[in-house]
Design a protein around this motif. Structure first.
Motif, PDB file in Angstrom:
ATOM      1  N   ILE A  94       0.816  -1.223   0.000  1.00  0.00           N
ATOM      2  CA  ILE A  94       0.000   0.000   0.000  1.00  0.00           C
ATOM      3  C   ILE A  94       0.847   1.269   0.000  1.00  0.00           C
ATOM      4  N   GLU A  95       2.045   1.180   0.583  1.00  0.00           N
ATOM      5  CA  GLU A  95       2.894   2.373   0.642  1.00  0.00           C
ATOM      6  C   GLU A  95       3.374   2.793  -0.757  1.00  0.00           C
ATOM      7  N   PRO A  96       4.030   1.883  -1.515  1.00  0.00           N
ATOM      8  CA  PRO A  96       4.435   2.292  -2.875  1.00  0.00           C
ATOM      9  C   PRO A  96       3.247   2.584  -3.777  1.00  0.00           C
ATOM     10  N   LEU A  97       2.127   1.912  -3.516  1.00  0.00           N
ATOM     11  CA  LEU A  97       0.928   2.130  -4.337  1.00  0.00           C
ATOM     12  C   LEU A  97       0.394   3.554  -4.149  1.00  0.00           C
ATOM     13  N   ARG A  98       0.344   4.009  -2.892  1.00  0.00           N
ATOM     14  CA  ARG A  98      -0.148   5.371  -2.619  1.00  0.00           C
ATOM     15  C   ARG A  98       0.833   6.419  -3.152  1.00  0.00           C
ATOM     16  N   PHE A  99       2.131   6.113  -3.049  1.00  0.00           N
ATOM     17  CA  PHE A  99       3.157   7.037  -3.564  1.00  0.00           C
ATOM     18  C   PHE A  99       3.033   7.214  -5.076  1.00  0.00           C
ATOM     19  N   ALA A 100       2.588   6.142  -5.757  1.00  0.00           N
ATOM     20  CA  ALA A 100       2.512   6.184  -7.225  1.00  0.00           C
ATOM     21  C   ALA A 100       1.474   7.191  -7.712  1.00  0.00           C
ATOM     22  N   GLY A 101       0.510   7.571  -6.845  1.00  0.00           N
ATOM     23  CA  GLY A 101      -0.489   8.589  -7.192  1.00  0.00           C
ATOM     24  C   GLY A 101      -1.479   8.138  -8.250  1.00  0.00           C
ATOM     25  N   VAL A 102      -1.739   6.828  -8.319  1.00  0.00           N
ATOM     26  CA  VAL A 102      -2.677   6.295  -9.317  1.00  0.00           C
ATOM     27  C   VAL A 102      -4.103   6.293  -8.761  1.00  0.00           C
ATOM     28  N   MET A 103      -5.115   6.076  -9.645  1.00  0.00           N
ATOM     29  CA  MET A 103      -6.511   6.004  -9.183  1.00  0.00           C
ATOM     30  C   MET A 103      -6.957   4.547  -8.997  1.00  0.00           C
ATOM     31  N   THR A 104      -6.318   3.623  -9.735  1.00  0.00           N
ATOM     32  CA  THR A 104      -6.648   2.194  -9.628  1.00  0.00           C
ATOM     33  C   THR A 104      -5.352   1.379  -9.676  1.00  0.00           C
ATOM     34  N   ILE A 105      -5.451   0.115  -9.266  1.00  0.00           N
ATOM     35  CA  ILE A 105      -4.265  -0.748  -9.298  1.00  0.00           C
ATOM     36  C   ILE A 105      -3.773  -0.973 -10.737  1.00  0.00           C
ATOM     37  N   PRO A 106      -4.679  -1.310 -11.702  1.00  0.00           N
ATOM     38  CA  PRO A 106      -4.183  -1.546 -13.063  1.00  0.00           C
ATOM     39  C   PRO A 106      -3.400  -0.361 -13.639  1.00  0.00           C
TER      40      PRO A 106
END
Lengths: 49, 493
Positions: free
Chosen positions: B96-108
């Motif tokens: 979740i940490e790198p995912l939130r940093f990526a600033g995306v709206m969805t996982i794909p």
């Protein structure tokens, strides 16, 4: 009654009821403030546009 | 009907309040970012309320009560594993940490940055397929609760659930995530009070000590009804067993890091710290999510066992609502019905918005040559929410469950959980991962769950075999596919 899993589930059941009751009041008050802040921030953003 | 005028007043007041609050938020929607992730303005306590409300649906209450009825309190072990998974992810920031940093709206969307546009599209397709099939039974199970708890004629089920979905659609289509957050908050309050009051009432009705001794007697075969699984020991071979528990441990870590409705709260959070704190503080909630409705299911088992058996037409799924309809007094039944409607509505709205956002963001947008105007993007997302609502009405009416409700939900969710989890772990933590491995993981990870769904009605397949195979196949696909190509095909995120 003295089976370790019976004690385990009894503690968790009573703990869950207490947790849910506490969470509703605690988060209820705090999240209400969060909503007010969020609306304030969104209103300011709308005014700035 | 077991409802009185007082019960109806409570229910109508609650529904009107939700609709008004949801509609009030539509004025703040300026674009898709506000509509899909609330302008990323959500703070930690609102996140907890929203996550808790979304992840505790009426469908959740039905399947966890069914687990309690069939497996006693041992069935709540899944909730303990889920709580552990959320706490450990919140503590470490795993995925979740790198995912939130990526600033995306969805996982794909992250997969396009890490792998390729086509991987994003294929992953989006799997996410939507698994998510919609999963959500397909929500209305039916919610309706079953209302029928048996209120004594409503079964013929009304479709109409009542259509009306309820219509109400949810109105505020979700107009206000998006902003309306969902505010209505989730109201629903969290009503649902929390309803769950606590009902649990206390069940304990008083059955008696805490009597519940334990009666379940033990039913397990030993000295009761009106036989309990097939050990009611307290989840590791016992007659209960969940080691194989199922191990699968559930992996599955729940994957759920905490990939389930799009949960992740959408991470992505709507103000920052990483808020997201991690939200996970840690919500963790114990998941114990009660399984244990308290499980207690109601176990209470229903003891009650009907003392009566000599289940009444005609009642199953392990409908025993709990029928039991509550019999024991709850006037006024309280109205509060509980309002609480259960709250559970249904918060889950439906969160899920409608999430899957619509994925379809818009990952399936439609990458295919468009010319970007849409902000107004048309918002219109498209709103139309998708509406379209999913229509799909739910039709799918929910004809599909018959091949096994118990929880296994169906776990296996349909697994269509994408296993493969997307593999893609996330490899994409974020394994530099050698590439798009060939991603394709292989996506396709192979879906084989097990799809086999269960298609052949499960004819040839019984253990859910832990179908689910466990999905994780193993997805991981094998990623490793073999990535190593088969000489070097990574795209740059890292």
């Amino acid at each position: 009654m003295s089976h370790p899993f019976v004690i385990f589930w009894t503690i968790l059941t009573l703990g869950s009821i207490a947790w849910y009751g506490g969470l509703v009041f605690y988060v209820g008050i705090k999240a209400g403030r969060d909503i007010r802040e969020m609306i304030k921030s969104l209103s300011e953003a709308q005014r700035d546009e | 009907m077991t409802l009185t005028l007082l019960d109806w007043i409570i229910i109508i007041l609650y529904l009107a309040g939700c609709l008004a609050a949801g509609l009030a938020m539509r004025r703040y929607v300026r674009g898709v970012e506000d509509f899909a992730v609330a302008g990323r303005e959500m703070n930690v306590n609102l996140g907890i309320a929203s996550l808790a409300a979304t992840e505790m649906g009426l469908v959740t209450i039905m399947y966890t009560a069914q687990l309690g009825f069939e497996k006693g309190l041992a069935g709540a072990m899944i909730g303990v594993l889920m709580a552990f998974a959320f706490w450990i992810v919140g503590r470490t920031g795993f995925i979740i940490e790198p995912l939130r940093f990526a600033g995306v709206m969805t996982i794909p969307e992250l997969f396009e940055k890490r792998f390729s546009k086509r991987v994003r599209w294929l992953a989006g397709l799997f996410v939507v397929l698994g998510g919609l099939l999963n959500m397909g039974i929500f209305l039916r199970l919610g309706g079953e609760f209302l029928v048996w708890a209120t004594g409503m004629p079964p013929g009304w089920l479709e109409w009542v659930m259509t009306g309820l979905l219509g109400l949810v659609l109105i505020y979700t289509v107009l206000g998006g995530m902003l309306s969902v957050l505010v209505t989730d908050y109201l629903q969290f309050l009503v649902m929390g009070v309803g769950i606590v009051v009902t649990s206390i009432f069940v304990l008083i009705n059955v008696g805490g000590v009597d519940l334990i001794t009666s379940l033990q007697a039913a397990w030993a075969g000295n009761s009106g009804m036989q309990l097939k699984g050990h009611p307290f020991n989840p590791f016992h071979e007659s209960s969940l067993g080691w194989g199922y528990i191990l699968w559930m441990l992996v599955f729940q870590i994957a759920v905490a890091t990939t389930w799009q409705t949960t992740i959408s709260r991470v992505l709507a959070a103000k920052n990483v710290l808020t997201a991690k704190r939200m996970y840690r503080r919500t963790a114990f909630y998941f114990v009660g999510r399984f244990l308290l409705p499980g207690l109601w299911g176990a209470g229903a088992f003891v009650y009907f066992s003392n009566q000599g058996g289940l009444p005609e037409g009642i199953t392990s799924l409908t025993a709990m609502p029928h039991y509550l309809g019999l024991i709850l007094p006037v006024g309280l039944i109205g509060l509980v019905i309002a609480a259960m409607l709250a559970a249904e509505m918060s889950t439906d709205s969160g899920y409608l918005l999430t899957w619509a956002t994925v379809i818009y963001n990952d399936l439609v947008m990458p295919c468009l040559k010319n970007p849409l105007s902000p107004k048309n993007r918002l219109l498209l997302t709103r139309s998708l929410v509406l379209g999913i609502g229509v799909f739910l009405l039709f799918y929910g009416l004809w599909y018959e469950l091949p096994g118990n409700a929880w296994d169906y939900l776990a296996v349909t969710g697994n269509i994408y959980i296993a493969s997307v989890f593999t893609l996330l772990v490899a994409g974020l933590y394994w530099p050698r991962a590439n798009s060939t491995g991603a394709y292989a993981a996506l396709i192979m990870g879906a084989i097990g769950p799809l086999t269960f769904l298609i052949l499960g009605q004819k040839y019984p397949i253990a859910p832990e075999i179908a689910g466990g195979a999905a994780f193993a196949l997805a991981a094998a696909g990623m490793i073999v596919g990535s190593l088969a190509v000489s070097k990574p095909t795209t740059s890292n995120a």
